[in-house]
Write a protein that holds these residues in place. Structure first.
Motif, PDB file in Angstrom:
ATOM      1  N   UNK A 328       0.985  -1.305  -0.131  1.00  0.00           N
ATOM      2  CA  UNK A 328      -0.090   0.081  -0.192  1.00  0.00           C
ATOM      3  C   UNK A 328       0.948   1.263   0.040  1.00  0.00           C
ATOM      4  N   UNK A 329       1.888   1.308   0.815  1.00  0.00           N
ATOM      5  CA  UNK A 329       2.873   2.241   0.757  1.00  0.00           C
ATOM      6  C   UNK A 329       3.508   2.656  -0.584  1.00  0.00           C
ATOM      7  N   UNK A 330       3.942   1.607  -1.042  1.00  0.00           N
ATOM      8  CA  UNK A 330       4.626   1.493  -2.694  1.00  0.00           C
ATOM      9  C   UNK A 330       3.408   2.171  -3.573  1.00  0.00           C
ATOM     10  N   UNK A 331       2.315   1.691  -3.484  1.00  0.00           N
ATOM     11  CA  UNK A 331       1.168   2.351  -4.449  1.00  0.00           C
ATOM     12  C   UNK A 331       0.945   3.712  -4.132  1.00  0.00           C
ATOM     13  N   UNK A 332       0.979   4.255  -2.925  1.00  0.00           N
ATOM     14  CA  UNK A 332       0.877   5.460  -2.884  1.00  0.00           C
ATOM     15  C   UNK A 332       1.985   6.353  -3.379  1.00  0.00           C
ATOM     16  N   UNK A 333       3.123   5.821  -3.097  1.00  0.00           N
ATOM     17  CA  UNK A 333       4.428   6.647  -3.249  1.00  0.00           C
ATOM     18  C   UNK A 333       4.504   6.746  -4.905  1.00  0.00           C
ATOM     19  N   UNK A 334       4.040   5.615  -5.564  1.00  0.00           N
ATOM     20  CA  UNK A 334       4.172   5.711  -7.242  1.00  0.00           C
ATOM     21  C   UNK A 334       3.078   6.972  -7.717  1.00  0.00           C
ATOM     22  N   UNK A 335       1.934   6.832  -6.981  1.00  0.00           N
ATOM     23  CA  UNK A 335       0.838   7.465  -7.410  1.00  0.00           C
ATOM     24  C   UNK A 335       1.055   8.949  -7.265  1.00  0.00           C
ATOM     25  N   UNK A 336       1.972   9.372  -6.481  1.00  0.00           N
ATOM     26  CA  UNK A 336       2.455  10.649  -6.362  1.00  0.00           C
ATOM     27  C   UNK A 336       3.070  11.372  -7.510  1.00  0.00           C
ATOM     28  N   UNK A 337       3.644  10.299  -8.218  1.00  0.00           N
ATOM     29  CA  UNK A 337       4.723  10.670  -9.452  1.00  0.00           C
ATOM     30  C   UNK A 337       3.958  10.499 -10.653  1.00  0.00           C
ATOM     31  N   UNK A 338       3.144   9.384 -10.702  1.00  0.00           N
ATOM     32  CA  UNK A 338       2.451   9.057 -11.902  1.00  0.00           C
ATOM     33  C   UNK A 338       1.368   9.829 -12.434  1.00  0.00           C
ATOM     34  N   UNK A 339       1.440  11.174 -12.626  1.00  0.00           N
ATOM     35  CA  UNK A 339       0.434  11.926 -13.082  1.00  0.00           C
ATOM     36  C   UNK A 339       0.967  13.157 -13.983  1.00  0.00           C
ATOM     37  N   UNK A 340       0.236  13.933 -14.448  1.00  0.00           N
ATOM     38  CA  UNK A 340       0.632  14.990 -15.361  1.00  0.00           C
ATOM     39  C   UNK A 340       1.266  16.048 -14.602  1.00  0.00           C
ATOM     40  N   UNK A 341       0.623  16.464 -13.549  1.00  0.00           N
ATOM     41  CA  UNK A 341       1.132  17.624 -12.726  1.00  0.00           C
ATOM     42  C   UNK A 341       2.561  17.353 -12.211  1.00  0.00           C
ATOM     43  N   UNK A 342       2.981  16.012 -11.827  1.00  0.00           N
ATOM     44  CA  UNK A 342       4.143  15.868 -11.299  1.00  0.00           C
ATOM     45  C   UNK A 342       5.279  16.127 -12.410  1.00  0.00           C
ATOM     46  N   UNK A 343       4.733  15.707 -13.773  1.00  0.00           N
ATOM     47  CA  UNK A 343       6.150  15.628 -14.961  1.00  0.00           C
ATOM     48  C   UNK A 343       6.102  17.164 -15.224  1.00  0.00           C
ATOM     49  N   UNK A 344       4.921  17.895 -15.189  1.00  0.00           N
ATOM     50  CA  UNK A 344       4.981  19.218 -15.636  1.00  0.00           C
ATOM     51  C   UNK A 344       5.806  20.119 -14.454  1.00  0.00           C
ATOM     52  N   UNK A 345       5.839  19.869 -13.477  1.00  0.00           N
ATOM     53  CA  UNK A 345       6.491  20.474 -12.462  1.00  0.00           C
ATOM     54  C   UNK A 345       7.866  19.976 -12.507  1.00  0.00           C
ATOM     55  N   UNK A 346       8.337  18.798 -12.915  1.00  0.00           N
ATOM     56  CA  UNK A 346       9.762  18.543 -13.020  1.00  0.00           C
ATOM     57  C   UNK A 346      10.357  19.304 -14.257  1.00  0.00           C
ATOM     58  N   UNK A 347       9.514  19.127 -15.467  1.00  0.00           N
ATOM     59  CA  UNK A 347      10.108  19.964 -16.361  1.00  0.00           C
ATOM     60  C   UNK A 347      10.325  21.307 -16.054  1.00  0.00           C
ATOM     61  N   UNK A 348       9.797  22.018 -15.179  1.00  0.00           N
ATOM     62  CA  UNK A 348       9.786  23.488 -14.924  1.00  0.00           C
ATOM     63  C   UNK A 348      10.919  23.306 -13.920  1.00  0.00           C
ATOM     64  N   UNK A 349      11.188  22.467 -12.997  1.00  0.00           N
ATOM     65  CA  UNK A 349      12.179  22.377 -11.971  1.00  0.00           C
ATOM     66  C   UNK A 349      13.458  22.450 -12.761  1.00  0.00           C
ATOM     67  N   UNK A 350      13.567  21.448 -13.715  1.00  0.00           N
ATOM     68  CA  UNK A 350      14.862  21.487 -14.370  1.00  0.00           C
ATOM     69  C   UNK A 350      14.987  22.856 -15.232  1.00  0.00           C
ATOM     70  N   UNK A 351      14.362  23.437 -15.697  1.00  0.00           N
ATOM     71  CA  UNK A 351      14.494  24.866 -16.383  1.00  0.00           C
ATOM     72  C   UNK A 351      14.852  25.784 -15.360  1.00  0.00           C
ATOM     73  N   UNK A 352      14.458  25.674 -14.262  1.00  0.00           N
ATOM     74  CA  UNK A 352      14.738  26.620 -13.222  1.00  0.00           C
ATOM     75  C   UNK A 352      16.201  26.477 -12.547  1.00  0.00           C
ATOM     76  N   UNK A 353      16.754  25.182 -12.874  1.00  0.00           N
ATOM     77  CA  UNK A 353      18.047  24.863 -12.348  1.00  0.00           C
ATOM     78  C   UNK A 353      18.983  24.615 -13.359  1.00  0.00           C
ATOM     79  N   UNK A 354      18.711  25.061 -14.613  1.00  0.00           N
ATOM     80  CA  UNK A 354      19.652  25.232 -15.951  1.00  0.00           C
ATOM     81  C   UNK A 354      20.757  26.218 -15.850  1.00  0.00           C
TER      82      UNK A 354
END
Length: 450
Positions: A328-354
């Motif tokens: 159950x803990x594994x499922x919740x951890x993966x669910x926090x990342x397996x969504x559009x919002x996370x990937x859009x945030x990650x693309x922006x995080x990288x942009x801010x650190x380039x």
């Protein structure tokens, strides 16, 4: 520990390199020649690590070895006309100091070799000593390198080594599937998209939680990853009955859990028994593919679309928890990342650190003991027929010499019976603990029916 008694010590295996060829894309369209491909932000996160896939085949029905290799070269040349960045060069952009792909049709390197043993004598379990300098060729001038090795029994192994800047497992799986389809004169199931169109938002913005997982780093910091005992590279066989049993345990509380979630829970429980008592906590991570999470069809997207989910837990909590609770803990951890919002945030995080290099912190060995698991359940294995039959083994391996984190990759076995092959980079205590149970079986020739 059961290892095939027929396997020879690695130092008795000799490989004679017989020929090197540069294979260029055939009939490359003029508009693709000298095209420059700028890497996306997610490409920058994956770095320039080499990724190697290893496949073994029974004796080809075509007895003429040179004919087999010439056929591979011809079909590779045609495939590269679709995957033209794979025949290019990766160099540094002088303006941004970031890698860039120059599609100049430099070509892919294909190496031919002859081993002095039959396939069944190869030590599949302790595979690392057989890879480096024997079954895997490395030349930094070629982002794609292939080695075809013939064995005294007539069997063949093929290793494919890609620069991670070219893509991730989904991209490489599409490439290899396309090559096998071209080799068998079949229509392509994937028309590759080389757009690399994962752009940041304007203005870029992200949730602060990403700072807990990812970090900007220097090449020096990567080279100076703290010394660890994560040195063993192993191949394991896991039969279908073990996987199904673990999934049943993970679903015992009524929640439906995947095989990977159940498998992760089992590994985590074994892992904590091997961690030094000076640590109160440990981490597990899971690679997550953003295809299917982001808007638009990305199944044919060639590039990197990966993130990582990281979960930390106390060693006491994992030891006392049931397989279902940990799943159950594994499922919740993966669910926090397996969504559009996370990937859009990650693309922006990288942009801010380039500009510069960025990696998950666990890769650098920061934050205590950790193991990352990736699933290759959709990666082609039995389907990878280049015109001389299906493989008896298909797996991923690594020629990286230093790692700050344990790593496992799961994928279906070539038997297509629900069993798995697991490639692992782990520490000795974890290997011993895994092998003391019946789930992880050291891979040997009998598992491959050779």
């Amino acid at each position: 520990m059961l290892i095939a008694s027929s396997a020879l010590p690695t130092d008795q295996m000799e490989v004679n390199f017989t020929k090197k060829s540069i294979v260029k894309a055939f009939n490359l369209l003029p508009e693709r020649h000298h095209k420059l491909i700028t890497l996306s932000n997610l490409d920058l996160l994956s770095g320039r690590f080499p990724v190697t896939y290893l496949y073994f085949y029974h004796r080809p029905s075509i007895n003429n070895l040179s004919s087999t290799v010439e056929s591979l070269k011809s079909s590779l040349a045609e495939t590269l006309s679709y995957y033209y960045p794979f025949a290019g060069r990766i160099t540094e952009d002088p303006d941004t100091s970031e890698p860039i792909i120059i599609c100049d049709n430099t070509g892919a390197l294909l190496v031919e070799a002859q081993a002095n043993i039959p396939l069944r004598k190869l030590d599949l379990y302790n595979i690392n000593d057989s890879l480096q300098g024997k079954l895997v060729s490395t030349d930094p001038n070629f982002p794609l390198q292939v080695q075809v090795t013939h064995y005294t029994c007539g069997g063949v192994s093929m290793t494919f080594t890609f620069d991670h800047a070219l893509g991730d497992a989904s991209a490489f799986g599409n490439f290899l599937s396309s090559w096998s389809q071209v080799a068998r004169k079949m229509p392509l199931s994937c028309i590759p998209d080389h757009g690399r169109n994962l752009r940041p938002r304007l203005p870029p913005t992200y949730r602060p939680c990403l700072d807990q997982t990812f970090v900007k780093c220097t090449l020096e910091e990567i080279r100076n990853i703290p010394k660890t005992n994560i040195l063993l590279k192993r191949l394991y066989y896991v039969d279908a009955s073990s996987i199904n049993k673990l999934q049943s345990l993970a679903c015992a509380d009524g929640n439906k859990r995947t095989k990977i979630e159940a498998f992760s829970a089992y590994i985590w429980k074994v892992m904590v028994t091997t961690i030094d008592k000076s640590h109160a906590k440990c981490k597990m991570g899971w690679l997550v593919d953003g295809r299917g999470r982001l808007n638009g069809s990305m199944s044919n997207y060639i590039g990197n679309v990966l993130s990582v989910a990281i979960e930390e837990a106390s060693i006491v909590e994992i030891k006392q928890g049931s397989i279902s609770e940990i799943a159950n803990n594994v499922h919740e951890a993966i669910s926090k990342v397996a969504n559009e919002e996370h990937f859009l945030d990650l693309i922006d995080w990288i942009e801010c650190h380039k500009p510069g290099l960025m990696l998950p912190k666990v890769v650098l060995g920061r934050g205590g003991p950790a193991l990352v698991l990736s699933s290759g359940r959709r990666f082609p294995v039995a389907e990878l027929d280049f015109g001389f039959g299906s493989p008896v083994l298909g797996t991923v391996s690594s020629i990286i010499e230093k790692s700050g984190v344990g790593y496992m990759n799961q994928r279906p076995s070539a038997r297509s019976d629900g069993s798995w092959i697991v490639s692992a980079i782990i520490w000795p205590e974890l290997a011993a603990a895994l092998e003391s149970d019946s789930v992880f079986q050291p891979l040997c020739a009998s598992h491959l029916q050779i």
